[in-house]
Design a protein around this motif. Structure first.
Motif, PDB file in Angstrom:
ATOM      1  N   LEU A 155       0.840  -1.196   0.000  1.00  0.00           N
ATOM      2  CA  LEU A 155       0.000   0.000   0.000  1.00  0.00           C
ATOM      3  C   LEU A 155       0.882   1.256   0.000  1.00  0.00           C
ATOM      4  N   SER A 156       0.514   2.252  -0.774  1.00  0.00           N
ATOM      5  CA  SER A 156       1.304   3.482  -0.847  1.00  0.00           C
ATOM      6  C   SER A 156       1.141   4.346   0.400  1.00  0.00           C
ATOM      7  N   SER A 157       0.144   4.026   1.249  1.00  0.00           N
ATOM      8  CA  SER A 157      -0.076   4.836   2.446  1.00  0.00           C
ATOM      9  C   SER A 157       1.059   4.695   3.447  1.00  0.00           C
TER      10      SER A 157
ATOM     11  N   HIS B 133       3.782   2.039   2.645  1.00  0.00           N
ATOM     12  CA  HIS B 133       4.844   1.360   1.881  1.00  0.00           C
ATOM     13  C   HIS B 133       5.265   0.018   2.481  1.00  0.00           C
TER      14      HIS B 133
ATOM     15  N   ALA C  42      -0.807  -5.233  -0.037  1.00  0.00           N
ATOM     16  CA  ALA C  42      -2.046  -4.798  -0.691  1.00  0.00           C
ATOM     17  C   ALA C  42      -2.799  -6.018  -1.188  1.00  0.00           C
TER      18      ALA C  42
ATOM     19  N   LYS D 264      -6.571  -6.271  -4.985  1.00  0.00           N
ATOM     20  CA  LYS D 264      -6.337  -5.200  -5.946  1.00  0.00           C
ATOM     21  C   LYS D 264      -6.389  -5.730  -7.388  1.00  0.00           C
TER      22      LYS D 264
ATOM     23  N   ALA E  74      -4.310   0.934  -8.008  1.00  0.00           N
ATOM     24  CA  ALA E  74      -4.706   2.140  -7.281  1.00  0.00           C
ATOM     25  C   ALA E  74      -4.291   2.053  -5.817  1.00  0.00           C
ATOM     26  N   SER E  75      -3.771   3.162  -5.272  1.00  0.00           N
ATOM     27  CA  SER E  75      -3.383   3.289  -3.860  1.00  0.00           C
ATOM     28  C   SER E  75      -2.244   2.341  -3.483  1.00  0.00           C
ATOM     29  N   CYS E  76      -1.436   1.937  -4.459  1.00  0.00           N
ATOM     30  CA  CYS E  76      -0.347   0.988  -4.186  1.00  0.00           C
ATOM     31  C   CYS E  76       0.952   1.496  -4.815  1.00  0.00           C
ATOM     32  N   ASP E  77       2.086   1.099  -4.184  1.00  0.00           N
ATOM     33  CA  ASP E  77       3.377   1.328  -4.808  1.00  0.00           C
ATOM     34  C   ASP E  77       3.498   0.407  -6.018  1.00  0.00           C
TER      35      ASP E  77
END
Length: 442
Positions: A18-20, A22, A26, A29, A82-85
């Motif tokens: 998750l990019s929130s 790192h 995730a 997805k 989306a919303s992921c590294d």
């Protein structure tokens, strides 16, 4: 870096975070896949627009076909969601026949028929100006390059230290990961103690099971390093084969210390051992809560039941819902009027009564108001002519009775008085007003 045989189908695994933060895996997805062949622009795989298939714990897989792996060189597989590294895997496509070894350009049978014994039987063996010879460094061989076993070990130690894999860190892996509580099984209870522990455990990877990759990478690296220092003379002779002399050009192709360090860094990166990951091991794992020591908090149903089972005598806090219920629900509902027993008021009748009562004093029972009203009426009527108002009324009644006695003697026809007038102003009159009998003085 993974090596893939050219024009061969292969399944590539990608780990998505998750990019929130790192570090959190995730899951669930839709991961779009693009590939780059030998430094080319990223594009869809041969099959067209492709989404990776979820495995578990943030891992996704995609299968590349023979066309996808048909170009020699680096093959980069990138997954985006989306919303992921972005998740990337760098592979190297090599020849399916040589495995990327550039010196295997001819069959061994085409080389000299001399045996290894023939080569080693020569008292003086000077190898120079030769080509197509691959030599592995080992015991008993000197002068091939400037790398000693100590230097290789030092470079490996440096690479491990660069990745944060120090003896201090490995010393913290003092318990089996399987004995720790899995993140997916954790349910946060509502208390300050767990919150304090959480502040520490937030620094651990979201999937502690990935530590097995660190162990695997360490074991693999240890095996590779050991292999560099445990080659026998027989191994070296087998590597030399029946090739002719002159190894100088091949010795120049041996990896340098910097190249070995690069390969070690790549191996650690492929295994997921990064500086960021290793920085998360900031405390002994034994200092964390063991899975066997964890006590799950009560369920929502049991908490709700405990609330309903609370004694009313204990609900004394002013302003609380419990106190409000105890105070206001002070009688049985059945003691109140049922909706079926309710009779609507006669609003029309009430309005008529109100119209009358609006003319009453504000307080009809107040004697002062009655006196004030009577005084006002008397003011309009004036003072009585006689001894009292009742005496005046009685006199009026007497006079009215006398008038009535006279009027009672009158006759009426069609609302008009029937009269036989005999005198007018004392003058006698005669006639009835008809023709020939006109009404007039006698």
């Amino acid at each position: 870096m993974r090596r893939l045989a050219q024009a061969t189908a292969y399944t590539v695994m990608l780990k998505l975070f998750l990019s929130s933060d790192h570090v959190s895996p995730a899951t669930g997805k839709t991961v779009a896949i693009k590939i780059s062949k030998n430094g080319g622009a990223f594009a869809d795989p041969n099959a067209g627009a492709t989404n990776a298939t979820e495995v578990s714990n943030g891992w996704y897989k995609v299968t590349l076909d023979a066309t996808d792996t048909g170009t020699l060189g680096d093959l980069v597989v990138r997954g985006t969601a989306a919303s992921c590294d972005d998740a990337e895997q760098v592979c190297q496509v090599v020849s399916a026949t040589t495995g990327g070894a550039t010196n295997l350009d001819a069959a061994v049978s085409s080389r000299s028929s001399h045996s290894a014994a023939d080569v080693w039987a020569v008292a003086t063996r000077r190898l120079s100006d030769g080509t197509n010879i691959v030599l592995a460094k080992g015991t008993g061989i000197t002068g091939f390059n400037d790398l000693s076993a100590a230097q290789v070990n030092a470079e490996a130690d440096t690479a491990l230290a660069d990745a944060g894999l120090t003896t201090t860190v490995t010393g913290r892996i003092d318990a089996a990961v399987s004995t720790r509580l899995a993140a997916a099984s954790y349910t946060a209870p509502d208390n300050a103690g767990i919150a304090a522990i959480k502040a520490k455990t937030d620094n651990l990877p979201s999937d502690p099971a990935d530590q097995s990759l660190i162990i695997a990478a360490t074991d693999s690296l240890s095996g590779q390093i050991s292999g560099l220092n445990n080659l026998s003379q027989s191994d070296i002779r087998n590597a030399v084969g029946l090739a002719s002399a002159n190894l100088d050009s091949q010795i120049d192709a041996l990896p340098t210390a910097a190249e070995i360090k690069t390969q070690v860094d790549t191996a650690l990166s492929d295994a997921g051992v990064t500086g960021v990951r290793m920085a998360h091991l900031d405390a002994d794992m034994s200092s964390r809560l063991a899975a066997t020591d964890y006590t799950a908090p009560p369920s929502a149903a049991s908490i709700a039941q405990a609330v309903w089972d609370a004694l009313t005598s204990a609900l004394t806090t002013v302003g609380s819902i419990g106190k409000l219920l105890v105070t206001n629900i002070d009688a049985a509902v059945t003691s109140r009027l049922a909706s079926g027993s309710y009779t609507a008021p006669d609003n029309a009748g009430i309005a008529a009564v109100k119209e009358r009562t609006d003319n009453l004093p504000d307080d009809p029972a107040d004697q002062s108001l009655v006196i004030d009203a009577t005084t006002a009426i008397m003011g309009r009527l004036g003072a009585p002519a006689g001894a009292s108002l009742s005496a005046d009324v009685a006199a009026v009644k007497t006079d009215t009775a006398a008038v009535k006695a006279k009027t009672d003697q009158l006759g009426f026809t069609g609302g008009a008085v029937d009269a036989n007038i005999a005198r007018v102003n004392g003058v006698a009159v005669t006639g009835d007003g008809t023709t020939g009998n006109e009404w007039g003085p006698v």
